[in-house]
Scaffold this active site. Structure first.
Site, short mmCIF file in Angstrom:
data_model
loop_
_atom_site.label_atom_id
_atom_site.label_comp_id
_atom_site.label_asym_id
_atom_site.label_seq_id
_atom_site.Cartn_x
_atom_site.Cartn_y
_atom_site.Cartn_z
N PHE A 1 7.58 -11.37 2.03
CA PHE A 1 6.23 -11.38 2.65
C PHE A 1 5.38 -10.01 2.29
O PHE A 1 5.34 -9.77 1.17
CB PHE A 1 6.30 -11.70 4.24
N SER A 2 5.18 -9.16 3.30
CA SER A 2 4.06 -8.13 3.15
C SER A 2 4.81 -7.01 2.54
O SER A 2 3.99 -5.92 1.94
CB SER A 2 3.37 -7.71 4.49
N ILE A 3 6.05 -6.87 2.31
CA ILE A 3 6.47 -5.91 1.27
C ILE A 3 5.80 -5.94 -0.02
O ILE A 3 5.95 -5.29 -0.83
CB ILE A 3 8.04 -5.70 1.26
N LYS B 1 3.02 -6.35 -0.64
CA LYS B 1 1.74 -5.42 -0.67
C LYS B 1 2.18 -4.09 -1.00
O LYS B 1 1.57 -3.46 -1.94
CB LYS B 1 1.16 -5.55 0.61
#
Length: 392
Positions: free
Chosen positions: A114-116, A118
Site C-alpha cells: 500500500f502506501s509504502i 509512496k
C-alpha cells in the site's frame, strides 16, 4: 467431486468469493494482499538475476520476548497474531536477524505494501533529482501542463512530495459515495472503473483556499501524481524507472509488481507488491545512507534531507500529529521524532517499514488488518517496533 477444495481448506473461503468489491475486507485480504495481480491489472518489475534468496531464518527466542502494550506485557508472537501480521523480517547491522510468517503466507510470497509504495516512489524521485532529470522545486505544470486549472496548477513538486498540497480531497476509505470511491474506480481498485483514467481524475481535482505548503494533508492522489511527473521528466514509464533505478541497483532478490490503470499508469501511491526480504533491503539501503552492498543507489544528501528536513509546523497542523507528536514528513517518509532518529514508511491495513539508525535495525511488517486505518493499533505498533528495535 464434493467437499472443500484445497484453496478453501487453506484459506477458509472459496476463490470465487473474492471479488473486486471485497478484496480489501477480512478474511479475504489474507489471500488477496498476496495475489493482487489476480484482481487488478499489474506490471511486473523484474529483478536482476542474483541467485536464490537465502532460506527463511527463524526469529527463535525473540518471539518469546515481552513488550508492554496497552498497559500489559505481551509476547512478540502474541502481538504479531493480534495485529494481523502476515510477515515480519528483522535486520540488524546489515545482517538478517530472522523472519516470521503467518500460516497463510509462504516464504518468498509478495505482499502489497500500500502506501509504502509512496516512499519507494520518492526514492526514484531522489535518484532522478541526483541525475539532474527531476527538479523537486519545479512547478507541477512544468511537467504536466494539463494540470493547469486543477489544484496542482500553482503547486510545486515539493508540495507533492511533502503532502502539503492544499487539496480538496479526503481519504474516505470506507465511504462508497465519496470522491475517494471515484478515485478508486479510476485506479481499477473498485467495481465500475474503466471510464476515467487515473491521470484524468487527478487533473480534475480542485484546491482549498489555504495556500500550499502550510499544512500536512495526507492525500494519496499526490503520490500517483508524483509517478506521472517522474515519467514526464524522464520520458520513461515508471515501471521501467523502478526496475532500472531502484530495484536492480538495490539487489532485490525477487520480482516486484505494481498495479496499473486503464492507461497503464502505475499506482505509485499504493499499488506495489514486494517480498518482506526485499522491503527490508529498501530499509537497509536507506539506513546505509543510500547504498546497497557498496553500490550508490540514491544520493546520500537526499537520504539526509528525507530523514532530517521537513516542516514541523506543517506536520503539527495536520491530522496525523497524534501518531508522532514530534514528527515530520519529508519526501513521503515519516520521521518519528524519537531520540533514536527512527523513520518509517507506512501503508494502510498494517504495512510498516521501520528504520532505527541508533540500533541499526530495520523491520518490515506486512499485515492484513481488517480496517484500513486503526489509530489505537497503530499507536501500539509504533511502541512495538521501537521495543523490537532495542531487542533485536
Amino acid at each position: 467431486m464434493s467437499g472443500k477444495t484445497a484453496f478453501e481448506t487453506a484459506n477458509g473461503f472459496r476463490r470465487d468469493e473474492v471479488r473486486l468489491a471485497n478484496w480489501r475486507e477480512s478474511p479475504f485480504n489474507r489471500w488477496s494482499f498476496q495475489n493482487v495481480g489476480e484482481l487488478i491489472p499489474s506490471a511486473t518489475i523484474v529483478a536482476a538475476p542474483t541467485g536464490p534468496e537465502a532460506p527463511a531464518k527463524d526469529l527463535a527466542g525473540l518471539l518469546a520476548e515481552k513488550v508492554t502494550l496497552a498497559d500489559a506485557p505481551e509476547t512478540v508472537a502474541a502481538f504479531l497474531e493480534r495485529s494481523h501480521t502476515d510477515a515480519l523480517t528483522v535486520m540488524k547491522g546489515g545482517r538478517l536477524v530472522g523472519d516470521w510468517f503467518a500460516p497463510h503466507m509462504a516464504f518468498g510470497a509478495r505482499h502489497i505494501i500500500f502506501s509504502i509504495s509512496k516512499s519507494l516512489t520518492a526514492i526514484v524521485a531522489g535518484i532522478l533529482e541526483g541525475e539532474g532529470v527531476f527538479d523537486p522545486d519545479a512547478p507541477v505544470i512544468s511537467y504536466l501542463p494539463e494540470a493547469k486549472g486543477s489544484a496542482y496548477g500553482d503547486a510545486s513538486a515539493r508540495h507533492v512530495l511533502d503532502m502539503s498540497v492544499s487539496l480538496d480531497f479526503e481519504e474516505a476509505y470506507l465511504d462508497p459515495e465519496s470522491l475517494f470511491a471515484r478515485y478508486r474506480r479510476a485506479t481499477l481498485w473498485n467495481p465500475g472503473g474503466g471510464t476515467e483514467s487515473l491521470r484524468e481524475f487527478i487533473v480534475s481535482l480542485q484546491r482549498l483556499a489555504e495556500p500550499h505548503g502550510e499544512t500536512f494533508r495526507y492525500r494519496s492522489p499526490n503520490s500517483d501524481l508524483l509517478g506521472i511527473l517522474l515519467e514526464r521528466a524522464s520520458g520513461l514509464r515508471f515501471t521501467d524507472l523502478l526496475r532500472d533505478k531502484l530495484w536492480r541497483p538495490l539487489g532485490a532478490a525477487s520480482d516486484a509488481s505494481v498495479a496499473v490503470d486503464m492507461e497503464g499508469t502505475a499506482r505509485t501511491a499504493g499499488g506495489m507488491s514486494v517480498t518482506p526480504r526485499d522491503l527490508a533491503r529498501v530499509g537497509e539501503m536507506m539506513r546505509q545512507g543510500g547504498t546497497a552492498d557498496g553500490r550508490r543507489v540514491v544520493p546520500e544528501a537526499w537520504v539526509r534531507d528525507t530523514t532530517s528536513a521537513g516542516s514541523a509546523e506543517a506536520w503539527q497542523r495536520g491530522a496525523m500529529a497524534f501518531l508522532f507528536p514530534q514528527g515530520r514528513y519529508r519526501n513521503k517518509w515519516y520521521q518519528t521524532g524519537a531520540a533514536s532518529g527512527a523513520y518509517c514508511g507506512i501503508g494502510i491495513h498494517g504495512q510498516w517499514l521501520y528504520i532505527d539508525p541508533n540500533s541499526e535495525v530495520v523491520i518490515a511488517k506486512m499485515s492484513s488488518q481488517p480496517l484500513p486505518v486503526d489509530d489505537p493499533l497503530d499507536g501500539e505498533i509504533v511502541t512495538f517496533l521501537d521495543a523490537l528495535s532495542r531487542m533485536a
